[in-house]
Design a protein around this motif. Structure first.
Motif, mmCIF file in Angstrom:
data_model
loop_
_atom_site.group_PDB
_atom_site.id
_atom_site.type_symbol
_atom_site.label_atom_id
_atom_site.label_comp_id
_atom_site.label_asym_id
_atom_site.label_seq_id
_atom_site.Cartn_x
_atom_site.Cartn_y
_atom_site.Cartn_z
ATOM 1 N N HIS A 254 6.879 -0.207 -6.149
ATOM 2 C CA HIS A 254 7.825 -1.488 -6.276
ATOM 3 C C HIS A 254 9.035 -1.140 -7.534
ATOM 4 O O HIS A 254 10.045 -1.237 -7.302
ATOM 5 N N THR A 255 8.217 -0.831 -8.504
ATOM 6 C CA THR A 255 9.005 -0.580 -9.568
ATOM 7 C C THR A 255 10.246 0.483 -9.483
ATOM 8 O O THR A 255 11.325 0.216 -9.732
ATOM 9 N N GLU A 256 9.938 1.573 -8.886
ATOM 10 C CA GLU A 256 10.902 2.810 -8.600
ATOM 11 C C GLU A 256 11.758 2.329 -7.381
ATOM 12 O O GLU A 256 13.131 2.353 -7.638
ATOM 13 N N PHE A 257 11.452 1.718 -6.476
ATOM 14 C CA PHE A 257 12.144 1.008 -5.302
ATOM 15 C C PHE A 257 13.305 -0.007 -5.803
ATOM 16 O O PHE A 257 14.462 -0.094 -5.620
ATOM 17 N N VAL B 168 11.202 -0.069 -17.065
ATOM 18 C CA VAL B 168 10.268 0.012 -17.780
ATOM 19 C C VAL B 168 9.111 -1.019 -17.045
ATOM 20 O O VAL B 168 9.227 -2.031 -16.841
ATOM 21 N N MET B 169 7.824 -0.209 -16.815
ATOM 22 C CA MET B 169 6.641 -1.338 -16.231
ATOM 23 C C MET B 169 6.114 -1.731 -17.505
ATOM 24 O O MET B 169 5.689 -0.909 -18.362
ATOM 25 N N MET B 170 5.720 -3.100 -17.468
ATOM 26 C CA MET B 170 4.912 -3.589 -18.426
ATOM 27 C C MET B 170 4.102 -4.475 -17.660
ATOM 28 O O MET B 170 4.276 -5.195 -16.768
ATOM 29 N N LEU B 171 2.530 -4.370 -18.238
ATOM 30 C CA LEU B 171 1.758 -5.510 -17.826
ATOM 31 C C LEU B 171 1.256 -6.323 -19.047
ATOM 32 O O LEU B 171 1.427 -5.929 -20.010
ATOM 33 N N VAL B 172 1.056 -7.511 -18.519
ATOM 34 C CA VAL B 172 0.745 -8.853 -19.573
ATOM 35 C C VAL B 172 -0.410 -9.309 -19.151
ATOM 36 O O VAL B 172 -0.600 -9.626 -17.812
ATOM 37 N N HIS C 175 0.818 -1.107 -0.043
ATOM 38 C CA HIS C 175 0.028 0.036 -0.023
ATOM 39 C C HIS C 175 1.031 1.303 -0.022
ATOM 40 O O HIS C 175 1.350 1.540 1.057
ATOM 41 N N LYS C 176 0.868 2.035 -1.215
ATOM 42 C CA LYS C 176 1.947 3.127 -1.276
ATOM 43 C C LYS C 176 1.604 4.149 -0.287
ATOM 44 O O LYS C 176 2.614 4.739 0.277
ATOM 45 N N GLY C 177 0.295 4.314 -0.198
ATOM 46 C CA GLY C 177 -0.053 5.406 0.774
ATOM 47 C C GLY C 177 0.324 5.182 2.515
ATOM 48 O O GLY C 177 0.999 6.252 2.730
ATOM 49 N N ILE D 200 14.688 -10.679 -12.242
ATOM 50 C CA ILE D 200 13.544 -10.871 -12.854
ATOM 51 C C ILE D 200 12.619 -10.476 -11.555
ATOM 52 O O ILE D 200 12.727 -10.902 -10.331
ATOM 53 N N ARG D 201 11.602 -9.711 -11.814
ATOM 54 C CA ARG D 201 10.533 -9.218 -10.777
ATOM 55 C C ARG D 201 9.274 -9.135 -11.716
ATOM 56 O O ARG D 201 9.033 -8.498 -12.587
ATOM 57 N N THR D 202 8.210 -10.134 -11.156
ATOM 58 C CA THR D 202 7.090 -9.954 -11.637
ATOM 59 C C THR D 202 5.813 -9.609 -10.342
ATOM 60 O O THR D 202 6.388 -9.847 -9.127
ATOM 61 N N LEU E 270 -5.989 -2.757 -20.156
ATOM 62 C CA LEU E 270 -5.280 -4.106 -20.077
ATOM 63 C C LEU E 270 -5.944 -4.662 -18.510
ATOM 64 O O LEU E 270 -6.678 -5.936 -18.756
ATOM 65 N N LYS E 271 -6.454 -3.661 -17.609
ATOM 66 C CA LYS E 271 -6.947 -4.282 -16.442
ATOM 67 C C LYS E 271 -8.387 -4.711 -16.714
ATOM 68 O O LYS E 271 -9.270 -5.601 -16.470
ATOM 69 N N HIS E 272 -9.240 -4.021 -17.723
ATOM 70 C CA HIS E 272 -10.431 -4.267 -18.160
ATOM 71 C C HIS E 272 -10.559 -5.663 -18.942
ATOM 72 O O HIS E 272 -11.370 -6.309 -18.859
HETATM 73 N N1 4TP Z 1 1.046 0.271 -11.350
HETATM 74 C C1 4TP Z 1 0.711 -1.081 -10.973
HETATM 75 C C2 4TP Z 1 -0.684 -1.605 -11.311
HETATM 76 O O1 4TP Z 1 -1.657 -0.354 -11.507
HETATM 77 O O2 4TP Z 1 -1.092 -2.467 -11.232
HETATM 78 C C3 4TP Z 1 0.706 -0.983 -9.587
HETATM 79 O O3 4TP Z 1 0.547 0.372 -8.917
HETATM 80 C C4 4TP Z 1 1.998 -1.533 -8.790
HETATM 81 O O4 4TP Z 1 2.996 -0.924 -9.216
HETATM 82 P P1 4TP Z 1 4.473 -1.332 -8.711
HETATM 83 O O5 4TP Z 1 4.664 -2.976 -9.059
HETATM 84 O O6 4TP Z 1 5.605 -0.411 -9.145
HETATM 85 O O7 4TP Z 1 4.405 -1.553 -7.132
#
Ligand code: 4TP
Ligand code: NAD
Length: 330
Positions: free
Chosen positions: A134-137, A148-152, A120-122, A289-291, A271-273
Motif C-alpha cells: 500500500h505504502t508504495e502504491f 515513510v512507513m511508521m508503525l505505532v 496479499h502482495k504475492g 491520511i492513511r492508516t 514492534l510486532k512482538h
Molecule cells: N510492512 C507492513 C507490515 O509488516 O505490517 C505491511 O507489509 C503492509 O505494508 P503496506 O501498508 O505498505 O501494505
C-alpha cells in the motif's frame, strides 16, 4: 464534525472481509464507509454467523457508525467467486480498484482518511501487476516522491528508512539524500500529526554493532553519521547510529519518541512482538491520511472466526485522531 473514514476491505479471500463484518458491531466516533463487494461481505457474515445490515453508500447522506450491525458499503464487485482462504489472481484488479477509489476520494475531500485492511502482495504480483505494498502504491497514486512507513504500537513508534525491499538492495537504497528526506518527513509529521513539539528520534545503524567503527561495515560512517550531524546542526534531536540489537532496551527507548530503523525486519519484529494485534501502520509524508492494520491476510483464519479486530479498531481510531483537526467538506 466527525471525520469521514473510508475502509478498504483488502484481499477478499483474507480476513479483511471478516474484520469489516465485525466492524459493523463496533460503535465508533466517525462516519464510516467500507469499500468491498457487498455479496462477499454478506456471505462471509453468514459463514461467521454474524448479523450484518448493509446500507448502500450515499455521499450525500452520512450517518454516524453506531455499531448496531449496520455497515455502509461502497460496492465494488469482485471479478471471480471468492472462497475464504483461497487466493485468486482474477480478483487482484478489484483489490487495486478499491484502493484507487479510496485514495481518489481522500484526495478530493470526499473522505477525511483511509484505513486499509490487508492485501496479499504475492497474489497481486501473480496477476502480473507489480505491487510491493500500500505504502508504495499510495505514494505513486498521489504523486508523492518520498513517503515513510511508521508503525505505532503500545508505547513504541518505529519508522523505516526503507520499506518493502529485498535485503540485498537495502544498503544501496539508503543514500545521504534518501535518509535526509526520510528524517525530515518523520520529524515534521511527529510534530504536526502527533503533536510532539521537539521529537527525539533514535536512529539505528545498518550493520551489526552499528558497524563497529568501520570493521563491520561502512554505511554508518559514510552515510548515516553525516546526515545525523547535519540535521543535528539544524536543531533536530537525533541519537545514533545506535546498534539495533540494544536500541530497543527499555533504557534506550525511554530516551526517544520514535525509532528510525534502516529496514523492514530490523524494526518491525520488535514492534510486532510488543503489540501485534493492536498496532497501527501509518504512512507519513502523504497529502492525505492513511492508516492500516499491523497484520496480513491471515488466510488460515479467514471465514473461521476467532480473529482479533484490535488492530483495525486502533487504525480507525488513529485515523479519526489525525483527521479530526482537518476541515471536512460540508
Ligand atoms: N510492512 C507492513 C507490515 O509488516 O505490517 C505491511 O507489509 C503492509 O505494508 P503496506 O501498508 O505498505 O501494505
Ligand atoms: N497491511 C497489509 O496489507 C499487510 C500487512 C502485513 C502483511 N500483509 C500481507 O499479508 C500476507 C500474509 O502475511 P503473513 O502470513 O506474513 O502475516 P499475517 O499477519 O497474515 O499472519 C501471521 C500470523 O498471524 C495470524 N494473524 C494475523 N492477523 C490476525 C488477526 N487479526 N487475528 C488473529 N490472528 C492473526 C495469522 O493467522 C498468522 O498465524 C502477505 O502477502 C503479506 O505481504 C499485508
Amino acid at each position: 464534525m466527525m471525520p469521514r473514514i473510508v475502509v478498504t476491505a483488502g484481499e477478499p479471500a483474507g480476513i479483511g472481509i471478516d474484520l469489516c463484518v465485525m466492524l459493523a458491531g463496533h460503535p465508533l466516533p466517525c462516519y464510516l464507509a467500507v469499500i468491498a463487494d457487498r455479496d462477499v461481505l454478506a456471505s462471509r457474515a453468514h459463514a461467521l454467523g454474524l448479523p450484518l445490515n448493509i446500507h448502500v453508500y450515499d455521499p450525500a447522506h452520512w450517518a454516524p457508525h453506531q455499531g448496531q450491525s449496520r455497515l455502509v458499503v461502497l460496492h465494488h464487485p469482485c471479478a471471480a467467486p471468492v472462497t475464504a482462504g483461497q487466493l485468486d489472481p482474477r480478483n487482484s484488479t478489484y483489490v487495486l480498484h478499491t484502493l484507487e477509489r479510496a485514495i481518489d476520494g481522500c484526495m478530493q475531500g470526499e473522505f477525511g482518511a483511509m484505513v486499509t485492511a490487508p492485501v496479499h502482495k504475492g497474489i497481486i504480483n501473480e496477476a502480473g501487476i507489480a505491487f510491493t505494498g500500500h505504502t508504495e502504491f499510495l505514494a505513486e497514486r498521489t504523486h508523492t516522491p518520498h513517503v515513510v512507513m511508521m508503525l505505532v504500537g503500545g508505547s513504541l513508534r518505529v519508522a523505516l528508512a526503507t520499506t518493502h525491499l529485498p535485503l540485498a538492495e537495502v544498503s544501496q537504497a539508503i543514500t545521504q539524500e534518501s535518509l535526509d528526506t526520510t528524517i525530515r518527513i518523520l520529524h515534521r509529521d511527529l510534530v504536526q500529526k502527533f503533536g510532539i513539539a521537539n521529537p527525539r528520534i533514535l536512529v539505528t545503524g545498518l550493520n551489526p554493532h552499528a558497524g563497529e567503527g568501520g570493521h563491520l561495515g561502512m554505511e554508518e560512517i559514510t552515510t548515516i553519521n553525516p546526515v545525523l550531524e547535519k540535521l543535528r546542526r539544524e536543531g533536530m534531536q537525533l541519537r545514533g547510529p545506535l546498534p539495533a540489537d540494544t536500541l530497543f532496551t527499555p533504557h534506550n527507548l525511554a530516551q526517544g519518541d520514535c525509532v528510525l530503523a534502516m529496514y523492514h525486519d530490523q524494526g518491525l519484529p520488535v514492534l510486532k512482538h510488543a503489540s501485534f494485534g493492536t498496532g497501527v501502520n501509518v504512512t507519513l509524508g502523504l497529502p492525505m491520511i492513511r492508516t492500516s492494520v499491523d497484520h496480513g491476510t491471515a488466510l488460515d483464519l479467514a471465514g473461521k472466526g476467532n480473529i482479533e479486530i484490535g488492530s483495525l479498531l486502533s487504525a480507525i481510531q488513529l485515523a479519526i485522531n489525525l483527521a479530526g483537526n482537518r476541515p471536512q467538506p460540508s
